[in-house]
Design a protein around this motif. Structure first.
Motif: not given
Lengths: 257, 218
Positions: B44, B47-48, B75, B78-80, B189
């Motif tokens: 979490a 960055d990648r 997760d 969703k973000s990275k 992404n």
């Protein structure tokens, strides 16, 4: 255009040094495996095969360190063979950075080992190495048997039957060495290679006997090999990998340049 | 600091991926920190995220579910920026024929098919399975991860199953082996490759370098 035929330089290593024997016996020093791997990779080698030729008898630590060092500098597939006997040996080599392992003697002693290894790690990383020797006499139908322990022990097992069985058990690739040709520089055993290639669906790496670039071409066009393996013609700088690939391309073989 | 997490769920060769990422990070002069871990908290914080995988999908999926890696991947996407490789890509799809039929994670629409035992080329010559070695990838769409990689460059493949999807707009690269197969997918992404960039020398290292610099937008 499509899948390229591969050129695979082979590093036979003993105590952390690359060596090359003639018919598995007389051994010459050819240098540092990490340096050599890097040079081959830069020159366009499609994979590297690392065979620990003394692994059946001696410690594994040197090999693991060497594999780690090669894997941190070479970004093409790396196969490690020699003395792979347990699932733990395989895991150790994969953790050290090998992409595939070559299994030879252990498969003959316990063929189910290949099945277990393929189920656990996937067929893509299980190469069964087969050392075959012609046992038919002149005028008889061609027949080859497999040998173990670096060519010292006869098994009485028919090579074609063996390869089919190993593929059924999950071998993803076959590294096929002709004991009659290894170190002789007289070319691959083309009949052996062709028979094996036609009898199984998986890729075959032809090995044993390369003395010039035409031998590589013959291995693909006549031996129906998917990849060709050679050691001494590259180690002693008779030819570069690049020269080998250009020669193959001129002969109509698709290669990665 | 560029933190890269390689999701470790016990399947296969994560050393190769980590070493290759370290190598390109050094070349870029970037301060790259790589963690190879199954730990959701560490992932979490990255960055990648790289989602690798080799071997049999049934075993991979079993471990993914046992270690709650499905939630970790959910997760991450969703973000990275996420790079999925080989069986990692296959695991993102809906289902696979491998080992008699396996449900996959279903994050991307499509399924995973076996090449078949009688695969032939255009000249009716038998093709070996697995598809193993260096094949050309046609870049079907521009993408930041293709930057500085010539079209039709060769990458290293090793697989007996391949991804099929009706969603043409997801496909970023195709290769040909008896049939057209999806070599790369790009959805928001997520970038996913059937080939192994970490084993594909210059072209592969360039792709990894692009991933280290990618912000996840197209």
């Amino acid at each position: 255009m499509g899948l390229a035929k591969r050129i695979i330089p082979c590093l036979d290593c003993k105590n952390g040094r690359v060596v090359k024997g003639v018919k598995f016996l007389d051994i010459r020093d050819a240098g540092d495996p990490v340096e050599i791997s890097k040079r081959y990779c830069d020159a366009g080698a499609d994979e590297i095969t690392f065979l620990d030729i003394t692994a059946s008898h001696e410690g594994r630590e040197t090999t693991i360190h060497t594999v780690e060092a090669i894997a941190s500098q070479v970004f093409i597939p790396l196969t490690v063979g020699g003395g792979i006997r347990t699932l733990e040996d395989i895991r150790a080599m994969l953790n050290a950075g090998a992409d595939k392992v070559g299994i030879n003697t252990a498969a003959v002693i316990n063929p189910d080992f290949v099945r277990e290894a393929a189920e656990r790690f996937g067929s893509q990383c299980i190469v069964v190495a087969v050392d075959a020797k012609q046992v038919s006499g002149e005028g008889e139908p061609l027949k080859w048997e497999i040998f173990t322990h670096g060519g010292r022990n006869a098994t009485g097992i028919d090579a074609l039957e063996w390869v089919k069985r190993m593929v059924e058990y999950g071998a993803g690739e076959i590294l096929l060495t002709s004991m009659d040709r290894d170190g002789t520089k007289t070319g691959f055993d083309l009949a052996l290679n062709r028979e094996v290639s036609r009898s199984v669906p998986v890729p075959i790496i032809a090995s044993g006997g390369v003395g010039n670039l035409q031998h590589l071409v013959d291995g693909v066009l006549q031996g129906e090999a998917d990849a060709v393996l050679a050691a001494s013609i590259f180690h002693f700088q008779e030819y570069t990998i690049r020269e080998a690939k250009e020669f193959m391309l001129k002969s109509g073989i698709e290669v990665r340049l | 600091m560029n933190k890269i997490a390689v999701i470790d769920y016990g399947m296969g060769n994560l050393h190769s991926v980590a070493k290759a990422v370290e190598h390109v990070g050094r070349e870029l002069g970037q301060d790259v920190e790589i963690v190879v871990t199954p730990d959701a908290n560490l992932i979490a914080k990255a960055d990648r995220v790289i989602f690798p995988g080799v071997g049999a999908i049934r075993d991979c999926m079993a471990e993914i579910l046992r270690l709650d890696v499905d939630q970790i991947v959910a997760d991450a996407i969703k973000s990275k920026p996420v790079l999925a490789i080989c069986v990692g890509m296959q695991a993102l799809m809906s289902s696979s024929e491998e080992n008699g039929g396996v449900d996959c994670l279903g994050f991307l629409q499509g399924d995973v098919r076996y090449f078949g035992d009688d695969l032939k080329d255009e000249n009716d010559q038998r093709l070996k399975v697995p598809h193993m070695g260096w094949n050309q990838v046609a870049q079907t769409r521009p993408h930041p991860l293709w930057k500085d990689i010539p079209d039709n460059s060769r990458f290293y493949f090793v697989h007996s199953y391949y991804v099929q999807t009706q969603k043409q707009e997801m496909i970023t690269g195709l290769t040909h082996y008896g049939t057209d197969i999806v070599a790369a997918l790009g959805v928001d992404n997520i970038f996913a490759t059937q080939f192994h960039p970490e084993k594909s020398q210059k072209a592969g290292l360039t792709l990894l370098r692009n991933f280290l610099q990618w912000d996840g937008t197209v």
